[in-house]
Motif scaffolding. Structure first.
Motif, mmCIF file in Angstrom:
data_model
loop_
_atom_site.group_PDB
_atom_site.id
_atom_site.type_symbol
_atom_site.label_atom_id
_atom_site.label_comp_id
_atom_site.label_asym_id
_atom_site.label_seq_id
_atom_site.Cartn_x
_atom_site.Cartn_y
_atom_site.Cartn_z
ATOM 1 N N VAL A 196 43.078 40.947 36.425
ATOM 2 C CA VAL A 196 41.898 40.443 37.128
ATOM 3 C C VAL A 196 41.972 38.918 37.102
ATOM 4 N N LEU A 197 41.848 38.310 38.264
ATOM 5 C CA LEU A 197 41.967 36.861 38.381
ATOM 6 C C LEU A 197 40.600 36.240 38.660
ATOM 7 N N THR A 198 40.359 35.089 38.043
ATOM 8 C CA THR A 198 39.138 34.325 38.263
ATOM 9 C C THR A 198 39.521 32.870 38.488
ATOM 10 N N LEU A 199 38.569 32.081 38.945
ATOM 11 C CA LEU A 199 38.858 30.669 39.211
ATOM 12 C C LEU A 199 39.137 29.888 37.936
ATOM 13 N N ASP A 200 38.496 30.278 36.846
ATOM 14 C CA ASP A 200 38.656 29.523 35.600
ATOM 15 C C ASP A 200 39.360 30.326 34.510
ATOM 16 N N GLY A 201 40.023 31.410 34.901
ATOM 17 C CA GLY A 201 40.627 32.292 33.909
ATOM 18 C C GLY A 201 42.057 31.966 33.572
ATOM 19 N N ASP A 202 42.558 32.746 32.667
ATOM 20 C CA ASP A 202 43.952 32.678 32.285
ATOM 21 C C ASP A 202 44.504 34.082 32.452
ATOM 22 N N PRO A 203 45.356 34.352 33.413
ATOM 23 C CA PRO A 203 46.160 33.405 34.176
ATOM 24 C C PRO A 203 45.363 32.729 35.284
ATOM 25 N N ASP A 204 45.855 31.603 35.702
ATOM 26 C CA ASP A 204 45.233 30.773 36.724
ATOM 27 C C ASP A 204 45.413 31.398 38.105
ATOM 28 N N LEU A 205 44.318 31.512 38.863
ATOM 29 C CA LEU A 205 44.360 32.111 40.198
ATOM 30 C C LEU A 205 45.386 31.425 41.094
ATOM 31 N N SER A 206 45.360 30.095 41.138
ATOM 32 C CA SER A 206 46.274 29.369 42.033
ATOM 33 C C SER A 206 47.734 29.668 41.724
ATOM 34 N N LYS A 207 48.073 29.769 40.443
ATOM 35 C CA LYS A 207 49.463 30.069 40.076
ATOM 36 C C LYS A 207 49.832 31.506 40.427
ATOM 37 N N GLU A 208 48.888 32.426 40.251
ATOM 38 C CA GLU A 208 49.170 33.837 40.521
ATOM 39 C C GLU A 208 49.310 34.142 42.007
ATOM 40 N N ILE A 209 48.663 33.346 42.854
ATOM 41 C CA ILE A 209 48.776 33.609 44.292
ATOM 42 C C ILE A 209 49.630 32.551 45.002
ATOM 43 N N ALA A 210 50.438 31.854 44.230
ATOM 44 C CA ALA A 210 51.355 30.874 44.814
ATOM 45 C C ALA A 210 52.459 31.606 45.583
ATOM 46 N N PRO A 211 53.076 30.937 46.538
ATOM 47 C CA PRO A 211 54.162 31.552 47.307
ATOM 48 C C PRO A 211 55.247 32.105 46.383
ATOM 49 N N PRO A 212 55.811 33.223 46.698
ATOM 50 C CA PRO A 212 55.764 33.976 47.949
ATOM 51 C C PRO A 212 54.691 35.065 47.967
ATOM 52 N N PHE A 213 53.567 34.878 47.313
ATOM 53 C CA PHE A 213 52.484 35.851 47.309
ATOM 54 C C PHE A 213 52.119 36.243 48.735
ATOM 55 N N HIS A 214 51.979 37.546 48.961
ATOM 56 C CA HIS A 214 51.620 38.093 50.279
ATOM 57 C C HIS A 214 52.500 37.527 51.382
ATOM 58 N N HIS A 215 53.773 37.448 51.098
ATOM 59 C CA HIS A 215 54.690 37.010 52.148
ATOM 60 C C HIS A 215 54.915 38.191 53.085
ATOM 61 N N PHE A 216 53.943 38.419 53.952
ATOM 62 C CA PHE A 216 54.043 39.506 54.920
ATOM 63 C C PHE A 216 54.693 38.981 56.189
ATOM 64 N N ASP A 217 55.628 39.773 56.704
ATOM 65 C CA ASP A 217 56.223 39.450 57.989
ATOM 66 C C ASP A 217 55.195 39.723 59.096
ATOM 67 N N HIS A 218 54.302 40.646 58.818
ATOM 68 C CA HIS A 218 53.246 41.032 59.753
ATOM 69 C C HIS A 218 52.188 41.769 58.944
ATOM 70 N N TYR A 219 50.922 41.609 59.306
ATOM 71 C CA TYR A 219 49.868 42.427 58.703
ATOM 72 C C TYR A 219 48.799 42.699 59.744
ATOM 73 N N GLN A 220 48.107 43.809 59.547
ATOM 74 C CA GLN A 220 47.014 44.179 60.433
ATOM 75 C C GLN A 220 45.940 44.862 59.603
ATOM 76 N N LEU A 221 44.692 44.473 59.815
ATOM 77 C CA LEU A 221 43.557 45.115 59.154
ATOM 78 C C LEU A 221 43.006 46.153 60.122
ATOM 79 N N GLU A 222 42.910 47.398 59.639
ATOM 80 C CA GLU A 222 42.460 48.507 60.483
ATOM 81 C C GLU A 222 41.278 49.196 59.820
ATOM 82 N N GLU A 223 40.577 50.005 60.608
ATOM 83 C CA GLU A 223 39.428 50.764 60.106
ATOM 84 C C GLU A 223 38.440 49.839 59.388
#
Length: 128
Positions: A49-76
């Motif tokens: 579970v990530l928070t803005l002030d937590g450990d581990p740090d949110l920014s580090k955990e979602i740093a590239p290549p996080f969600h490196h999607f070639d394509h994405y689509q939100l459905e339903e």
């Protein structure tokens, strides 16, 4: 249905699209933080579970290549108005991640802050 509820639905949908542009960008951390309530929680597959002030740090955990999607689509996509200052959006995620299918579900609960801006309270993604 009251017209205000339609405006809330449109606002939340636009914010969720903005969140996904940020999450799939080259540097998602700063924009995701800007969109977030100070006590926001993020639940991503295979991460704590990530928070803005937590450990581990949110920014580090979602740093590239996080969600490196070639394509994405939100459905339903479904927006649920909780009240005039809160709502939840749910959806199915169809994506291509490094050439392979990535299918999951997602939801974000948004609340309207005192400045009138919608902020993330909790965002969750579940890999199916």
């Amino acid at each position: 249905m009251a017209p205000i509820h339609e405006r809330i639905r449109e606002d939340i949908l636009a914010k969720e699209r903005h969140l996904w542009v940020a999450l799939t960008s080259a540097s998602p951390g700063p924009e995701v933080e800007r969109l977030s309530n100070e006590e926001a929680n993020f639940l991503f597959p295979n991460k704590p579970v990530l928070t803005l002030d937590g450990d581990p740090d949110l920014s580090k955990e979602i740093a590239p290549p996080f969600h490196h999607f070639d394509h994405y689509q939100l459905e339903e996509v479904r927006v649920i108005v909780i009240d005039l200052m809160a709502g939840t959006i749910t959806y199915k995620i169809n994506a291509i991640h490094h050439g392979k299918p990535w299918i999951g579900t997602g939801s974000t609960t948004w609340s309207q802050a005192s400045d009138g801006e919608w902020r993330i309270v909790i965002h969750q993604e579940t890999l199916m």
